[in-house]
Design a protein around this motif. Structure first.
Motif, PDB file in Angstrom:
ATOM      1  N   ALA A 149       0.828  -1.216   0.000  1.00 34.97           N
ATOM      2  CA  ALA A 149       0.000   0.000   0.000  1.00 34.97           C
ATOM      3  C   ALA A 149       0.856   1.258   0.000  1.00 34.97           C
ATOM      4  O   ALA A 149       0.535   2.245  -0.680  1.00 34.97           O
ATOM      5  N   ASP A 150       1.964   1.245   0.759  1.00 39.95           N
ATOM      6  CA  ASP A 150       2.806   2.442   0.814  1.00 39.95           C
ATOM      7  C   ASP A 150       3.516   2.693  -0.512  1.00 39.95           C
ATOM      8  O   ASP A 150       3.687   3.839  -0.932  1.00 39.95           O
ATOM      9  N   LEU A 151       3.930   1.616  -1.192  1.00 45.64           N
ATOM     10  CA  LEU A 151       4.595   1.785  -2.486  1.00 45.64           C
ATOM     11  C   LEU A 151       3.602   2.249  -3.549  1.00 45.64           C
ATOM     12  O   LEU A 151       3.929   3.082  -4.398  1.00 45.64           O
ATOM     13  N   LEU A 152       2.383   1.705  -3.516  1.00 42.58           N
ATOM     14  CA  LEU A 152       1.342   2.121  -4.460  1.00 42.58           C
ATOM     15  C   LEU A 152       0.997   3.598  -4.285  1.00 42.58           C
ATOM     16  O   LEU A 152       0.777   4.316  -5.266  1.00 42.58           O
ATOM     17  N   ALA A 153       0.959   4.052  -3.048  1.00 44.48           N
ATOM     18  CA  ALA A 153       0.599   5.445  -2.773  1.00 44.48           C
ATOM     19  C   ALA A 153       1.597   6.415  -3.391  1.00 44.48           C
ATOM     20  O   ALA A 153       1.225   7.525  -3.775  1.00 44.48           O
TER      21      ALA A 153
END
Length: 257
Positions: free
Chosen positions: A126-130
């Motif tokens: 989720a953090d990389l996608l954001a």
């Protein structure tokens, strides 16, 4: 008006899907067992080892415990020899429980697993996608694509990009060399096998230049394939490249001796 129409259409689809599930309950992907929602049976779900925080920022390996605010965010192997890609996340451990599911998807032509694996990655990365500007799947060579009929990384990346509202660039990166299988090779052998295998297309170079790219693949074994892709993307002008996979082997990174 357009926004209202879109919300109404989405609501209508959800109602229709709910009615269909009452008439024809969805089946678990791994068995003929009816399930509350399309996914795994409870037994298969319970055996998958999902990777939860804290994990190494560089390779996605699980830390045994949370070291607190002053702990290093990378394992000893990543501190000593960082990958060519910046960060990595994996949804689960690649073992007997997950291997069968991934191989059914990859070699068994069971593409119903793609949305499920995309949801797994959307949670673990989720953090990389954001922070990503665009998603790029690890490509297959055209000869292998003809025999397999689909690229498993692309089938995951497409719904993942759509759900995250990120650009999906399936043709930015190509496998220019038909390399031999990576199976059974040492880490060094894997690196040599794919060293010159990947290239960025002219159209791809225009779309990745100056942007943070999230590379999508199925399994992180030694990282050789992802590193070769990351180097090609960086040389073509990408600002940064991160990696997200369904699963990683426990020994993907070994501490320096």
């Amino acid at each position: 008006m357009r926004d209202w129409t879109r919300r109404a259409a989405l609501a209508g689809r959800e109602v229709g899907r709910g009615l269909l599930d009452i008439v024809l309950p969805p089946m678990a992907h791994d068995s003929r067992e009816a399930a509350a929602a399309a996914g795994l049976s409870p037994d298969a779900w319970s055996r998958v080892i999902f990777l939860e925080a804290p994990v190494c920022d560089g390779c996605g390996a699980a830390f045994e415990y949370d070291g607190g605010a002053f702990a290093a965010d990378r394992c000893a192997a990543c501190l000593a020899s960082p990958y060519a890609f910046g960060r990595a996340r994996a949804a689960c451990v690649y073992d007997e429980a997950s291997r069968g599911l991934i191989l059914k998807f990859k070699h068994g032509d069971q593409q119903q697993f793609a949305p499920l694996f995309a949801r797994w990655i959307s949670r673990s990365a989720a953090d990389l996608l954001a922070e990503a500007d665009a998603l790029v799947p690890v490509p297959l060579h055209r000869t292998r694509l003809l025999t397999r009929r689909f690229n498993q990384a692309a089938e995951i990346a497409r719904p993942l990009a759509r759900a995250a509202q990120r650009d999906y660039l399936p043709d930015a990166l190509v496998r220019a060399v038909a390399t031999e299988s990576q199976g059974g090779r040492s880490a060094r052998g894997r690196r040599l096998n794919v060293r010159k295998a990947f290239a960025v297309t002219p159209a791809g170079a225009r779309r990745i230049r100056g942007r943070r790219i999230l590379l999508i693949d199925d399994v992180l074994t030694t990282g050789a394939t992802a590193e070769a892709c990351a180097r090609a993307l960086m040389e073509a002008g990408a600002r940064a490249v991160d990696l997200a996979v369904i699963a990683r082997v426990r020994t993907a990174r070994e501490p320096p001796k």
